[in-house]
Write an enzyme that holds these catalytic residues in place. Structure first.
Site, short mmCIF file in Angstrom:
data_model
loop_
_atom_site.label_atom_id
_atom_site.label_comp_id
_atom_site.label_asym_id
_atom_site.label_seq_id
_atom_site.Cartn_x
_atom_site.Cartn_y
_atom_site.Cartn_z
N GLY A 250 0.86 -1.33 0.10
CA GLY A 250 0.12 0.09 -0.07
C GLY A 250 0.89 1.30 -0.01
N ASP A 251 1.95 1.25 0.83
CA ASP A 251 2.96 2.54 0.71
C ASP A 251 3.37 2.41 -0.74
OD1 ASP A 251 2.20 2.16 3.35
OD2 ASP A 251 3.96 0.95 3.82
#
Length: 306
Positions: A250-251
Site C-alpha cells: 500500500g505504501d
C-alpha cells in the site's frame, strides 16, 4: 521537495518459519530486516523510482540509530528527531503465515519532541509534498494529523494522508490532495461492507464530499479504484504475478502515485503507476525496484469509467 512523516518507525524483521508450532522452539529458514513504517516505505520506494524525499519522524535508542543508518545507506535523506528514552520498535512478521505480526510499542513522544517536528514542517513551501502515513503512538494526540494540515493551510502544499478511522476523517476538511484507504477501511468508515469496485466508487465520492480531492482505494487482489478531483473514475484489476510479500504494498502504491503525478500531472498515469508499484512490491521479497515497476506497468490496464 517531498517529505514523509512516520511517527513510529520500526525495524521490520521478516522471517520464514516452516511448520511453525506454538509452544515449541521454531527455527527460521530465511530472515530479512528493513527499516519500516509507512512513511519510510514511501521514501524508500520514491528513491527507487528516482525521486528524492526527506524522511521525518521520531527515533530512539540503538534501533533508531539502525533505522537511520539503513535509510541513509539506501540514499534516503533523514531528519529524525531523537527521543531521549526508550527504543524504536522492532516488528516481527511471519512470512509463512500471511498477516501474522508482532509489533512493538515504540518510545513515548513528549511535547518538546512534537514541537521540534512542527518546526521542521513549518519550513515547507508552496509546491512541496507532505505524506502523513500510518498510525500514531499512544502518547500522541488523536488530532495530530488534523493539526498539522491546519497549520499548513493556505501554503499550497500537496498533502497525502494514508491513515484509518478518525485520523483520516479529521483531515478531510483540510482538503488533502490524496487519501488512500483500502476497501475494508473505507467500508468501516460508513459501517458497510464493500466488495465491488462500483460500491467503492460510491463511498469514495462521499469522502470527496467531505473534502478529499483524490481518493485512491486499494482492493488487494481485486485491483484498485481512483476517484479524481476532476470527476474522472479509473479502475484497474490487479496485475498478474506471484504474491511474495504484502508488507509495504500500500505504501508503494502511494509512492507510485506521487511519482506518476510528478512525471506527467496525469491522474491516469499516476493511478497506473500506483497500481503497478504496489503490485511490484507484492511480487518482490522487498520493496519494488524501478525495473520491477516498469515490467508491471507494461501489463497494467486502466479503464476510465466516465
Amino acid at each position: 521537495m517531498i517529505y514523509t512523516v512516520t511517527f513510529n518507525p520500526s525495524l521490520d524483521y521478516i522471517v520464514s518459519v516452516p511448520d511453525f508450532q506454538l509452544g515449541m522452539t521454531n527455527r527460521t529458514s530465511s530472515e530479512l530486516m528493513f527499516a519500516g513504517g509507512k512513511g519510510i516505505n514511501v521514501s524508500i520506494v520514491l528513491k527507487q523510482l528516482g525521486l528524492d524525499s526527506t524522511a521525518l519522524g521520531f527515533t530512539a535508542g540503538f534501533t533508531g540509530e539502525e533505522i537511520a543508518k539503513r535509510l541513509e545507506a539506501d540514499g534516503v535523506q533523514t531528519d529524525f528527531i531523537k527521543v531521549p528514552a526508550g527504543i524504536s520498535r522492532i516488528n516481527v512478521k511471519l512470512k509463512n503465515i500471511d498477516g501474522t505480526e508482532i509489533n512493538g510499542m515504540g518510545p513515548e513522544i513528549g511535547p518538546e519532541e512534537l514541537k521540534q517536528l512542527l518546526a521542521r514542517l513549518d519550513r515547507l513551501a508552496a509546491g512541496d509534498v507532505l505524506v502523513l502515513a500510518g498510525s500514531i503512538p499512544k502518547s500522541m494526540p488523536d488530532d495530530i494529523y488534523q493539526d498539522i494540515l491546519k497549520r499548513l493551510d493556505q501554503r499550497n502544499i500537496l498533502s497525502v494522508v494514508d491513515a484509518t478511522g478518525e485520523l483520516l476523517v479529521n483531515v478531510l476538511k483540510h482538503h488533502p490532495f490524496l487519501i488512500k484507504p483500502n476497501n475494508h477501511e473505507l467500508g468501516e468508515l460508513f459501517g458497510v461492507e464493500l466488495k465491488t469496485k462500483e460500491q467503492v466508487v460510491s463511498y469514495a465520492k462521499k469522502l470527496q464530499e467531505q473534502g478529499a480531492k483524490n481518493v485512491l482505494v486499494s482492493m488487494g487482489g481485486q485491483g484498485a479504484v481512483l476517484v479524481s478531483e476532476t470527476g474522472e473514475v479509473y479502475m484497474a484489476d490487479a496485475p498478474k504475478g506471484e504474491l511474495k510479500n504484502s508488507v509495504g504494498a500500500g505504501d508503494s502504491m502511494v509512492a507510485g502515485f506521487i511519482t506518476g503525478w510528478t512525471e506527467k500531472k496525469s491522474y491516469e498515469h499516476a493511478f497506473r503507476m500506483g497500481v503497478s508499484t504496489g503490485s511490484a512490491s507484492a511480487f518482490s521479497d522487498s520493496l519494488a525496484t524501478k525495473p520491477e515497476v516498469e515490467a508491471v506497468y507494461e501489463k497494467c490496464e486502466v479503464r476510465k469509467m466516465n
